[in-house]
Design an enzyme around this catalytic site. Structure first.
Site, short mmCIF file in Angstrom:
data_model
loop_
_atom_site.label_atom_id
_atom_site.label_comp_id
_atom_site.label_asym_id
_atom_site.label_seq_id
_atom_site.Cartn_x
_atom_site.Cartn_y
_atom_site.Cartn_z
N LYS A 121 38.54 88.21 -10.32
CA LYS A 121 38.29 87.32 -11.44
C LYS A 121 37.76 86.00 -10.88
O LYS A 121 38.45 85.30 -10.14
CB LYS A 121 39.57 87.08 -12.25
N LYS A 176 35.72 90.50 -13.49
CA LYS A 176 35.47 89.55 -14.57
C LYS A 176 34.86 88.28 -13.98
O LYS A 176 35.43 87.75 -13.03
CB LYS A 176 36.79 89.23 -15.29
#
Length: 325
Positions: A198, A250
């Site tokens: 992320k 992400k």
């Protein structure tokens, strides 16, 4: 011309293109992120994400039923507490009567068994400082103290019946701590969707509005540096060792190279999150008539699948599922 390669033969008709397509996009590949907010009398549209709403409990149930009927693979729920209910420890995150846990129970009751109910297992929506963990005396995020809170949050979410817990905080050891805590409490069947890679992205902007973020500063000390690739593989390997059932990258569109590398190495299914900024850019361009909305949405999702995602979190999940059906 004799003997010339003719790749165009396999592009000649829609039926031929369908026959030889290397990547498919189906409703089951799509996961719908949803927001349930405390204190609302009616759904509230998120201004920077037109068409996406903070839900009341009733509208949450209705939207979930629609998504499941369209064939989406899962629902990922985020909770939005009242500002006065936030505190330094993010107490509302582990409160059985907190907005997220009430929302999870509603989803499990309404659509459990017919879809996969997923919970955001992070403190940022619930802390008054907006960080994904608790702070130490110097104001920095305390990794190990945060793990204790994550386990408490995970146990509360497992009790609701959620199928998967989304470990999005990027604390070191979070997957292992939560797995150990779940197993010790008898929740061995509750899975972990680990946010393995992320990144600290500028494209999260609209999401901050969606969850009513109170963030002060930034998250660059715990989310990944956008400049780094090898670091993502290190994070992946650690999450796999700690017991992740699914791993995620992400954002998606600006990190397709990372997604491909993670997919090539992962021994478990791989997810990718088409985030709020990606949604907002396509939506804004389409509203200005600069881009074909449906074509751009489906192409973006297909590109994420082609890069290696087994499943995609997208705010277009229900609409795209209708198109694909």
């Amino acid at each position: 011309m004799t003997g010339m390669d003719r790749p165009r033969r396999l592009r000649r008709t829609p039926a031929m293109r369908r026959l030889v397509a290397e990547t498919s996009l189906e409703p089951r590949h799509l996961i719908l992120p949803m927001f349930v907010a405390d204190g609302l009398d009616e759904p509230r549209e998120i201004s920077s994400m037109p068409g996406v709403f903070q839900h009341t409990m009733d509208s949450l149930r209705k939207a979930a039923v629609e998504a499941v009927a369209a064939g989406v693979g899962g629902l990922m729920l985020f909770g939005v507490p009242k500002a006065e209910d936030k505190d330094a420890q993010g107490s509302g995150a582990s409160d059985p009567d907190g907005i997220l846990n009430r929302g999870l129970r509603a989803l499990v009751h309404e659509v459990g068994g017919s879809t996969v109910v997923m919970a955001d297992t992070c403190l940022d929506e619930f802390t008054d400082h907006g960080h994904c963990g608790v702070l130490d005396a110097a104001g920095a995020v305390d990794n190990d103290a945060t793990l204790t809170r994550y386990v408490e949050m995970a146990l509360a979410q497992a009790e609701t019946g959620a199928d998967l817990l989304g470990t999005s905080g990027m604390m070191d050891g979070q997957v292992g701590a939560i797995r150990e805590g779940l197993d010790a409490a008898g929740y061995a069947d509750t899975g972990i969707l680990a946010y393995a890679a992320k990144y600290a992205s500028a494209f999260y902007g609209p999401f901050r509005e969606a969850v009513g973020s109170s963030l002060q500063g930034d998250r660059r000390t715990y989310q990944q540096d956008p400049a780094n690739r090898r670091e993502a593989i290190r994070e992946l390997e650690l999450d796999l060792l700690e017991g992740a059932d699914i791993v995620m990258v992400k954002p998606a569109m600006s990190y397709l190279d990372i997604l491909r590398e993670v997919a090539d190495r992962s021994t478990v299914p791989v997810a990718a999150y088409q985030i709020s900024g990606e949604y907002a850019m396509i939506t804004a361009a389409a509203r200005n008539g600069w881009i074909d909305r449906k074509g751009a949405v489906l192409e973006s999702l297909l590109g994420i699948r082609r890069a290696g995602a087994d499943m995609v979190l997208t705010y277009w999940a229900t609409e795209a599922a209708h198109w694909l059906a």
